[in-house]
Design a protein around this motif. Sequence first.
Motif, PDB file in Angstrom:
ATOM      1  N   CYS A 249     -65.172 -17.727  13.116  1.00  0.00           N
ATOM      2  CA  CYS A 249     -64.125 -18.545  12.501  1.00  0.00           C
ATOM      3  C   CYS A 249     -64.100 -18.258  11.010  1.00  0.00           C
ATOM      4  O   CYS A 249     -65.111 -17.886  10.422  1.00  0.00           O
ATOM      5  N   CYS A 250     -62.942 -18.465  10.418  1.00  0.00           N
ATOM      6  CA  CYS A 250     -62.848 -18.294   8.969  1.00  0.00           C
ATOM      7  C   CYS A 250     -62.773 -19.668   8.303  1.00  0.00           C
ATOM      8  O   CYS A 250     -62.562 -20.687   8.954  1.00  0.00           O
ATOM      9  N   VAL A 251     -62.958 -19.651   6.991  1.00  0.00           N
ATOM     10  CA  VAL A 251     -62.989 -20.888   6.221  1.00  0.00           C
ATOM     11  C   VAL A 251     -61.716 -21.706   6.429  1.00  0.00           C
ATOM     12  O   VAL A 251     -61.772 -22.925   6.591  1.00  0.00           O
ATOM     13  N   CYS A 252     -60.565 -21.025   6.451  1.00  0.00           N
ATOM     14  CA  CYS A 252     -59.301 -21.770   6.570  1.00  0.00           C
ATOM     15  C   CYS A 252     -59.242 -22.557   7.889  1.00  0.00           C
ATOM     16  O   CYS A 252     -58.654 -23.634   7.938  1.00  0.00           O
ATOM     17  N   GLU A 253     -59.857 -22.020   8.942  1.00  0.00           N
ATOM     18  CA  GLU A 253     -59.889 -22.750  10.221  1.00  0.00           C
ATOM     19  C   GLU A 253     -60.760 -23.993  10.098  1.00  0.00           C
ATOM     20  O   GLU A 253     -60.402 -25.063  10.594  1.00  0.00           O
TER      21      GLU A 253
ATOM     22  N   SER B  77     -61.002 -30.960   5.363  1.00  0.00           N
ATOM     23  CA  SER B  77     -61.853 -30.974   4.191  1.00  0.00           C
ATOM     24  C   SER B  77     -61.397 -29.872   3.238  1.00  0.00           C
ATOM     25  O   SER B  77     -60.646 -28.979   3.634  1.00  0.00           O
ATOM     26  N   SER B  78     -61.858 -29.916   2.013  1.00  0.00           N
ATOM     27  CA  SER B  78     -61.448 -28.910   1.032  1.00  0.00           C
ATOM     28  C   SER B  78     -62.169 -27.578   1.271  1.00  0.00           C
ATOM     29  O   SER B  78     -63.260 -27.551   1.842  1.00  0.00           O
ATOM     30  N   GLN B  79     -61.549 -26.526   0.808  1.00  0.00           N
ATOM     31  CA  GLN B  79     -62.154 -25.203   0.938  1.00  0.00           C
ATOM     32  C   GLN B  79     -63.509 -25.132   0.219  1.00  0.00           C
ATOM     33  O   GLN B  79     -64.473 -24.602   0.775  1.00  0.00           O
TER      34      GLN B  79
ATOM     35  N   PHE C  66     -64.937 -13.918   8.155  1.00  0.00           N
ATOM     36  CA  PHE C  66     -65.200 -14.649   9.391  1.00  0.00           C
ATOM     37  C   PHE C  66     -66.697 -14.879   9.538  1.00  0.00           C
ATOM     38  O   PHE C  66     -67.496 -13.979   9.311  1.00  0.00           O
ATOM     39  N   TYR C  67     -67.047 -16.082   9.956  1.00  0.00           N
ATOM     40  CA  TYR C  67     -68.443 -16.478  10.095  1.00  0.00           C
ATOM     41  C   TYR C  67     -68.808 -16.634  11.562  1.00  0.00           C
ATOM     42  O   TYR C  67     -68.008 -17.105  12.366  1.00  0.00           O
ATOM     43  N   SER C  68     -70.032 -16.226  11.883  1.00  0.00           N
ATOM     44  CA  SER C  68     -70.557 -16.421  13.232  1.00  0.00           C
ATOM     45  C   SER C  68     -72.056 -16.686  13.134  1.00  0.00           C
ATOM     46  O   SER C  68     -72.678 -16.409  12.108  1.00  0.00           O
ATOM     47  N   VAL C  69     -72.621 -17.232  14.212  1.00  0.00           N
ATOM     48  CA  VAL C  69     -74.056 -17.504  14.248  1.00  0.00           C
ATOM     49  C   VAL C  69     -74.797 -16.173  14.265  1.00  0.00           C
ATOM     50  O   VAL C  69     -74.424 -15.255  14.993  1.00  0.00           O
TER      51      VAL C  69
ATOM     52  N   ARG D 224     -54.220 -21.477  13.817  1.00  0.00           N
ATOM     53  CA  ARG D 224     -55.412 -20.646  14.034  1.00  0.00           C
ATOM     54  C   ARG D 224     -55.189 -19.242  13.523  1.00  0.00           C
ATOM     55  O   ARG D 224     -56.080 -18.611  13.004  1.00  0.00           O
ATOM     56  N   ILE D 225     -53.993 -18.731  13.656  1.00  0.00           N
ATOM     57  CA  ILE D 225     -53.741 -17.350  13.264  1.00  0.00           C
ATOM     58  C   ILE D 225     -53.111 -17.238  11.880  1.00  0.00           C
ATOM     59  O   ILE D 225     -52.710 -16.166  11.468  1.00  0.00           O
ATOM     60  N   SER D 226     -53.047 -18.334  11.152  1.00  0.00           N
ATOM     61  CA  SER D 226     -52.370 -18.308   9.857  1.00  0.00           C
ATOM     62  C   SER D 226     -53.057 -17.399   8.856  1.00  0.00           C
ATOM     63  O   SER D 226     -52.428 -16.900   7.936  1.00  0.00           O
ATOM     64  N   CYS D 227     -54.347 -17.189   9.010  1.00  0.00           N
ATOM     65  CA  CYS D 227     -55.064 -16.399   8.017  1.00  0.00           C
ATOM     66  C   CYS D 227     -55.477 -15.045   8.551  1.00  0.00           C
ATOM     67  O   CYS D 227     -56.021 -14.244   7.814  1.00  0.00           O
ATOM     68  N   CYS D 228     -55.282 -14.811   9.806  1.00  0.00           N
ATOM     69  CA  CYS D 228     -55.872 -13.617  10.411  1.00  0.00           C
ATOM     70  C   CYS D 228     -54.919 -12.455  10.459  1.00  0.00           C
ATOM     71  O   CYS D 228     -53.748 -12.593  10.512  1.00  0.00           O
TER      72      CYS D 228
END
Length: 114
Positions: free
Chosen positions: A35-39, A46-48, A74-77, A110-114
Amino acid sequence: MLQTTIEMENAAVILKLLGDKTRLTMMKLIDNQACCVCEFVEIFQSSQPSISQHLRKLKDLGLVTEERKGQWIFYSVNKRNEYYQFIKPILDQLPNQDYKLKALEEKGTRISCC
Protein backbone atom coordinates in the motif's frame (compact mmCIF):
# COMPACT_ATOMS: atom_id res chain seq x y z
CA MET A 1 18.62 -19.19 9.65
CA LEU A 2 15.78 -17.57 11.56
CA GLN A 3 16.18 -17.13 15.26
CA THR A 4 13.61 -18.94 17.36
CA THR A 5 13.83 -16.72 20.41
CA ILE A 6 13.78 -12.98 20.80
CA GLU A 7 15.38 -10.90 23.51
CA MET A 8 12.93 -9.46 26.03
CA GLU A 9 13.96 -5.86 25.27
CA ASN A 10 13.39 -6.33 21.52
CA ALA A 11 10.06 -8.05 22.14
CA ALA A 12 8.94 -5.15 24.35
CA VAL A 13 9.91 -2.58 21.69
CA ILE A 14 8.06 -4.47 18.96
CA LEU A 15 4.96 -5.05 21.07
CA LYS A 16 4.89 -1.38 22.09
CA LEU A 17 5.17 -0.41 18.41
CA LEU A 18 2.33 -2.78 17.49
CA GLY A 19 0.32 -1.61 20.50
CA ASP A 20 -0.78 1.35 18.42
CA LYS A 21 -4.03 0.47 16.61
CA THR A 22 -3.08 2.39 13.45
CA ARG A 23 0.32 0.70 13.12
CA LEU A 24 -1.16 -2.70 13.91
CA THR A 25 -3.84 -2.22 11.25
CA MET A 26 -1.22 -1.03 8.76
CA MET A 27 0.85 -4.16 9.37
CA LYS A 28 -2.20 -6.37 8.83
CA LEU A 29 -3.09 -4.54 5.62
CA ILE A 30 0.40 -4.77 4.14
CA ASP A 31 1.11 -8.33 5.26
CA ASN A 32 -0.29 -9.63 1.95
CA GLN A 33 -0.20 -6.61 -0.37
CA ALA A 34 1.65 -3.34 -0.72
CA CYS A 35 0.00 0.00 0.00
CA CYS A 36 1.10 3.57 -0.49
CA VAL A 37 0.84 6.47 1.92
CA CYS A 38 -2.10 8.03 0.08
CA GLU A 39 -4.13 4.83 0.63
CA PHE A 40 -3.37 4.92 4.35
CA VAL A 41 -4.31 8.61 4.49
CA GLU A 42 -7.70 7.71 3.02
CA ILE A 43 -8.24 4.60 5.16
CA PHE A 44 -7.31 6.21 8.48
CA GLN A 45 -8.60 9.70 7.60
CA SER A 46 -5.31 11.03 8.88
CA SER A 47 -2.71 13.47 7.58
CA GLN A 48 0.13 12.39 5.34
CA PRO A 49 2.77 13.47 7.92
CA SER A 50 1.03 11.40 10.61
CA ILE A 51 0.92 8.31 8.38
CA SER A 52 4.55 8.83 7.39
CA GLN A 53 5.53 8.95 11.08
CA HIS A 54 3.84 5.61 11.73
CA LEU A 55 5.57 4.08 8.72
CA ARG A 56 8.93 5.52 9.73
CA LYS A 57 8.69 3.85 13.14
CA LEU A 58 7.89 0.50 11.50
CA LYS A 59 10.64 1.01 8.95
CA ASP A 60 13.22 1.94 11.60
CA LEU A 61 12.87 -1.57 13.05
CA GLY A 62 12.97 -3.08 9.58
CA LEU A 63 9.42 -4.41 9.89
CA VAL A 64 8.36 -2.82 6.59
CA THR A 65 10.06 -2.37 3.26
CA GLU A 66 9.42 0.23 0.62
CA GLU A 67 9.45 0.01 -3.13
CA ARG A 68 9.36 3.03 -5.38
CA LYS A 69 7.04 2.93 -8.40
CA GLY A 70 7.35 6.20 -10.25
CA GLN A 71 6.73 8.98 -7.75
CA TRP A 72 4.93 6.68 -5.31
CA ILE A 73 6.40 4.54 -2.56
CA PHE A 74 4.63 1.31 -1.68
CA TYR A 75 5.07 -0.34 1.71
CA SER A 76 4.86 -4.01 2.59
CA VAL A 77 5.77 -6.22 5.54
CA ASN A 78 9.41 -7.26 5.48
CA LYS A 79 9.02 -11.02 5.74
CA ARG A 80 12.81 -11.42 5.77
CA ASN A 81 13.16 -9.35 8.95
CA GLU A 82 14.51 -11.29 11.92
CA TYR A 83 11.38 -10.40 13.92
CA TYR A 84 8.82 -11.49 11.33
CA GLN A 85 8.44 -14.94 12.88
CA PHE A 86 7.65 -13.18 16.16
CA ILE A 87 4.96 -10.89 14.73
CA LYS A 88 3.45 -13.30 12.18
CA PRO A 89 1.32 -15.20 14.76
CA ILE A 90 0.00 -11.84 16.00
CA LEU A 91 -0.93 -10.72 12.48
CA ASP A 92 -2.49 -14.12 11.76
CA GLN A 93 -4.84 -13.72 14.76
CA LEU A 94 -6.15 -10.35 13.61
CA PRO A 95 -9.34 -9.97 11.58
CA ASN A 96 -8.86 -9.47 7.85
CA GLN A 97 -8.67 -5.80 6.89
CA ASP A 98 -8.92 -6.19 3.11
CA TYR A 99 -12.42 -4.71 3.16
CA LYS A 100 -10.78 -1.32 3.78
CA LEU A 101 -8.83 -1.61 0.53
CA LYS A 102 -11.92 -2.89 -1.27
CA ALA A 103 -13.81 0.20 -0.09
CA LEU A 104 -11.08 2.38 -1.62
CA GLU A 105 -11.40 0.48 -4.89
CA GLU A 106 -15.18 0.95 -4.90
CA LYS A 107 -14.77 4.70 -4.29
CA GLY A 108 -12.13 4.86 -7.00
CA THR A 109 -9.49 6.19 -4.61
CA ARG A 110 -7.30 3.08 -4.46
CA ILE A 111 -5.82 3.75 -7.87
CA SER A 112 -5.62 7.53 -7.55
CA CYS A 113 -1.90 7.47 -6.89
CA CYS A 114 -0.78 4.40 -8.76
